[in-house]
Structures are given as C-alpha cells and as structure tokens.
Scaffold this active site. Structure first.
Site, PDB file in Angstrom:
ATOM      1  N   LYS A 179     -13.958   0.958   5.997  1.00  0.00           N
ATOM      2  CA  LYS A 179     -12.964   0.020   5.449  1.00  0.00           C
ATOM      3  C   LYS A 179     -13.246  -1.417   5.907  1.00  0.00           C
ATOM      4  CE  LYS A 179      -9.363  -1.773   3.634  1.00  0.00           C
ATOM      5  NZ  LYS A 179      -9.277  -2.017   2.208  1.00  0.00           N
ATOM      6  N   VAL A 201       0.819  -1.213   0.000  1.00  0.00           N
ATOM      7  CA  VAL A 201       0.000   0.000   0.000  1.00  0.00           C
ATOM      8  C   VAL A 201       0.855   1.267   0.000  1.00  0.00           C
ATOM      9  CG1 VAL A 201      -1.516   1.371   1.501  1.00  0.00           C
ATOM     10  CG2 VAL A 201      -2.099  -0.967   0.939  1.00  0.00           C
ATOM     11  N   ALA A 247     -16.767 -18.770  -7.582  1.00  0.00           N
ATOM     12  CA  ALA A 247     -16.458 -19.815  -6.600  1.00  0.00           C
ATOM     13  C   ALA A 247     -15.004 -20.253  -6.751  1.00  0.00           C
ATOM     14  CB  ALA A 247     -17.389 -21.002  -6.820  1.00  0.00           C
ATOM     15  N   LEU A 299     -17.961 -12.914  -7.092  1.00  0.00           N
ATOM     16  CA  LEU A 299     -19.011 -13.931  -7.121  1.00  0.00           C
ATOM     17  C   LEU A 299     -18.507 -15.159  -7.870  1.00  0.00           C
ATOM     18  CD1 LEU A 299     -21.797 -13.661  -5.856  1.00  0.00           C
ATOM     19  CD2 LEU A 299     -22.728 -13.033  -8.075  1.00  0.00           C
ATOM     20  N   CYS A 314      -5.557  -9.083   3.350  1.00  0.00           N
ATOM     21  CA  CYS A 314      -6.600  -8.236   3.958  1.00  0.00           C
ATOM     22  C   CYS A 314      -7.802  -8.997   4.508  1.00  0.00           C
ATOM     23  CB  CYS A 314      -7.067  -7.199   2.951  1.00  0.00           C
ATOM     24  SG  CYS A 314      -5.800  -5.986   2.592  1.00  0.00           S
ATOM     25  N   PHE A 349      -8.302   1.230  -0.563  1.00  0.00           N
ATOM     26  CA  PHE A 349      -9.139   0.154  -1.110  1.00  0.00           C
ATOM     27  C   PHE A 349      -8.507  -0.546  -2.309  1.00  0.00           C
ATOM     28  CE2 PHE A 349     -11.866   3.135   1.080  1.00  0.00           C
ATOM     29  CZ  PHE A 349     -12.650   2.313   1.870  1.00  0.00           C
ATOM     30  N   GLU A 356      -4.289  -5.628  -4.803  1.00  0.00           N
ATOM     31  CA  GLU A 356      -3.007  -6.042  -5.354  1.00  0.00           C
ATOM     32  C   GLU A 356      -3.250  -6.629  -6.739  1.00  0.00           C
ATOM     33  OE1 GLU A 356      -1.029  -8.606  -2.546  1.00  0.00           O
ATOM     34  OE2 GLU A 356      -1.228  -7.101  -0.975  1.00  0.00           O
TER      35      GLU A 356
END
Ligand code: NAD
Length: 434
Positions: A207, A11, A255, A253, A263, A152, A155
């Site tokens: 956050k 970050v 799988a 969404l 994080c 936010f 990576e």
C-alpha cells in the site's frame, strides 16, 4: 457472512456499503454520533458519487445497518474490519496509529467466537502484528486471526474502484483467515479480479509503495512541467507522448498545482519515516515530498506574477478548492496553501466549488463563497482554476472575460488552451508547463 466495519469515513462507508451489495450482512459502526445519526436517517455524511443510492438499496434489503454500539456491531461477525483514520502524527511525520490500536482494543473486549480482525486502514509495516498483540493481551482466550487488507479506492470513483478493483491485496498467515477473506471477496474472485495473497508485512508495504510511486509519478511530471515552461515545450503533449508508452502509462501524468488529498501527503511522509527508522533512507520519496511543497509555492508565485507582482487589492475568483473533483474532501488540498497566500497578500477571494463549502468554510476563513462562476468573476482581476470539476471544463470564456475587471485566467489544471482564452477576450492566460 456477518461483517462489522469500524469507521464510516471515506473508506469504511464505501467498503461497508459495497460489501453489503456483495450480499454480506454488514453493520457499520462509528464513534461519531452525528455521522451515525445521519446514516440512520438515510443521509450520507460525505459526497461520493453513487453512494447514496447503493446505500439505500442495501439498507432496504436489510443487509446494511449503522450503529454507535460496537458490541452489537461485532456480535457474531466472521470478520471485523478496522477502517479508522491514520493521519500524520503531529510533529514527526509518522502515521498516528492511536485510532487503530484503540479500535483493536475495543473490539477485543467485545468478541467471543472465531473472528478475523482485518486492518483496512493504511498502516506501517508491523502494525498488524501489534494489533494481534493488543487483542491477545486484552482478551487472551479469544480465538482470532488478523489480516491486512489495504484499500486502493480513489475518492470520486470509490464505488467503481471497490467493485471493479485492479487487485485486492490480502495479507494473512493462516489458512482459516485466508478462507474467510476468500469468502468475503468471492464475488470479485468469480469475476476474475486478481486477489494477491501475501504475508502481513508485504501487504502493508504494498500500500505505501503504491501510493509513494503514484505521488512520485505526479511530482515527476510537475517538475518536467516547470522545465517545459522555461524551454518552450508543452507538458500536455509531453505527457501524451510519454503516456502512450505502455511501460509508462498515461495515468497520474497530468501536470497541476501539486498533489494533495487524504492519502499521498500523509503516506509519503509515513513511508519516509519508516525508511529512516530502519536506516534505509528513501531518498526518492523524501525528495518527492520536498518537491511537491515547492510546486505549491511555485503556483503562488505564478499567480502573484500574473497579478502584476502583488495580490494586494486584487479580487480573485477561485474555481474549485477540493483536492480533486467529485469529492468534498479538502484534506491537504493545494487550495489550502494557495488561497491563504492570496488572502495574506491582500486579495479578496471568491470561491466556487460544487461540494467544497461544507468542509472548506472552516479551513479557508475569509473567503466569500459563491455558487455561480460568472457572478463570482464579476469585476475580478483574475480567475484561477484550481480543481477540474466538470462544471469548469466547458465555461463560456467569452462571457466570463466580459464581466471581469481585468480578464486574466490561471488554468492550473490545463483544461483550456492559450488560444481559447485569448480568442475569448482574456488579456492573459497562464497554465502549467505550457
Ligand atoms: P476518515 O477520517 O474519513 O474516517 C475515519 C472514521 O473512523 C471517522 O468517521 C471516525 O469517527 C471513525 N473512528 C475512529 N476511531 C473509531 C473507533 N474506535 N470506533 C469507531 N469509529 C472510529 O478516514 P478515511 O479517509 O476513510 O481513511 C481511513 C483509512 O483508509 C486511512 O488509514 C486511510 O489512509 C485509508 N485510505 C483512505 C483512502 C481515501 O481515499 N480516503 C483510500 C485508501 C485508503
């Protein structure tokens, strides 16, 4: 404006480089001399697409520099960002704030003129007030403000996320701090990216709530995937059918083998602890944490079943061990649960990962690192796709099946289809939720 960035991790480094690209003078400081040495030589200590070129450009323009000397970094800075790690504290799941507090104390001793001390690290509600207290105690005469500015970025897409954010969240309590933060993010404001100004506590909460929500979304579809397998539904089509609903959206969404990374695991744990501390148990978040662990275990069972009930004596080729593609970050990657389980069960494991080896060598003892997927699959009993790097999205499955001892494919990212695999000569194909 001169800006100091404390911490040159995923970050801090990306934020520092991008802020210098906005035109600010940025000095990045880290207490790890190896990292500073690399940065001073123009080397990037992490893998993040596009970061090397952006860094080079801004160093050449004289706007970006690196140092191990905190006093020099913060001298004359209008804002000092704290972007140090907040890992899970050993034993209790809380966020370990010792790095943040230590940085605040060190900064306080080096500042003189008015400065905004900005927390970019992900921190529990109340941390910015504690930072304020620490600075005031360490340097009572100092004229300063604190601001909460959670990050936010993702990576692997960090530069684009920083330069074109969905929003910037800024928690401030004074007009003066708001002005400074407004000046820092002016290039984004001018391009109509929303800046959400709130109080300190709200910014801190946004956050954690955002990360817990995303972890919940992933875990929800992973649980639905398990049910799909039992009832003969296809989770990929279910995701598509759900995600086209604008109220739901198609992101997060997909799988897979459970969430990992630097994080979600630590932030869901920390949020659950914050809830418990305030007697507001966050039952959804607590359940998500448990279910995610179960999903990783379920993956191990799935692979073991595919290997005929036991890993013993099997040679398994694992494609991808980083927690997601386009990063070298291994923190909490599902591979750290799955690979040791295979080795513990008696398997020989060969790993191919475009960037994972540097971090992964220490974390995955006993694996054989290879560079070519086909060489790694030679005579193997199974190929397991754990991370969907682009390199693994268009494999020549026929060639791969032909070199294997027993051609079995476990596609834990649902990149291929059963037909692709069986047509290519695989005897067995296992996916998630299909
Ligand atoms: P990291 O572990 O990669 O980097 C932290 C850096 O801070 C290290 O280089 C360390 O040497 C340095 N450091 C620690 N104490 C210092 C001090 N007193 N002075 C100077 N340097 C110091 O961490 P990261 O992944 O960049 O995460 C930083 C924060 O940002 C965390 O709170 C994290 O939750 C949050 N965050 C991370 C991501 C992500 O994708 N990694 C995304 C959003 C938010």
């Amino acid at each position: 404006m001169k800006i100091a960035m404390i911490g040159t991790g995923y970050v801090g480094l990306v934020s520092g480089v991008c802020l210098s690209d906005f035109g600010h003078e940025v000095v990045c400081v880290d207490k790890n001399p190896d990292k500073i040495g690399m940065l001073e030589r123009g080397e990037v200590p992490i893998f993040e697409p596009g970061l090397d070129m952006l860094m080079e450009r801004n160093v050449a323009a004289g706007r970006l520099s690196f140092t191990g000397d905190l006093a020099q970094a913060v001298e004359g800075a209008g804002a000092v960002f704290i972007a140090v790690g907040t890992p899970t504290r050993r034993g209790d799941g809380h966020a370990d704030l010792s790095y943040v507090y230590a940085a605040a104390e060190e900064v306080a001793g080096c500042l003189s003129g008015h400065t905004v001390i900005v927390t970019k690290s992900t921190v529990p509600v109340g941390t910015n007030r504690k930072v304020e207290e620490i600075v005031r105690e360490a340097n009572p005469a100092l004229d300063f403000d604190v601001a909460s500015n959670p990050e936010f970025l993702r990576e692997g897409a960090a530069i684009d996320d920083f330069m074109r954010p969905d929003r910037v969240v800024v928690g401030v309590e004074s007009e003066r701090a708001k002005e400074v933060m407004g000046e820092i993010y002016r290039p984004l404001f001018l391009r109509d990216f929303p800046i959400v100004y709130t109080g300190l506590e709200t910014a801190e909460m946004i956050k954690y709530a955002a990360n817990a929500f995303l972890a919940t979304k992933i875990t929800f579809i992973n649980e639905i995937a398990a049910l799909c397998e039992r009832v003969g539904a296809d989770v990929k089509a279910v995701s598509r059918g759900m995600g086209l609903d604008n109220r739901i959206g198609n992101k997060f969404l997909h799988a897979g083998p459970g969430y990992g990374g630097s994080c979600f695991p630590k932030d869901t744990n920390a949020l659950a602890r914050i809830g418990q501390d305030h007697s507001v148990p966050l039952q959804i978040t607590e359940t998500v944490i448990k279910v995610n662990e179960e999903i990783k275990r379920r993956m191990v069972e799935k692979l073991q079943d595919m290997c005929g009930g036991s890993f013993n004596g099997k040679t398994i080729c694992v494609l991808g061990v980083t927690f997601k593609p386009n990063t070298d970050d291994m923190r909490e990657a599902p591979s750290l649960t799955i690979v040791p389980a295979m080795i513990g069960g008696g398997a020989t494991v060969r790993v191919v990962d475009p960037q994972g080896r540097r971090e992964g060598e220490a974390l995955l003892p006993g694996v054989n690192w290879e560079t070519d997927p086909y060489a790694a699959a030679r005579d193997a009993d199974a190929v397991v796709i754990l991370t969907e790097w682009n390199e693994f999205r268009a494999l020549d499955l026929t060639r791969m099946a032909s070199v294997m001892g027993t051609p079995r494919l476990a596609d834990l990212r649902n990149i291929y289809t059963r037909e692709d695999a069986l047509d290519a000569g695989f005897a067995e194909y296992v996916a998630v939720g299909r």
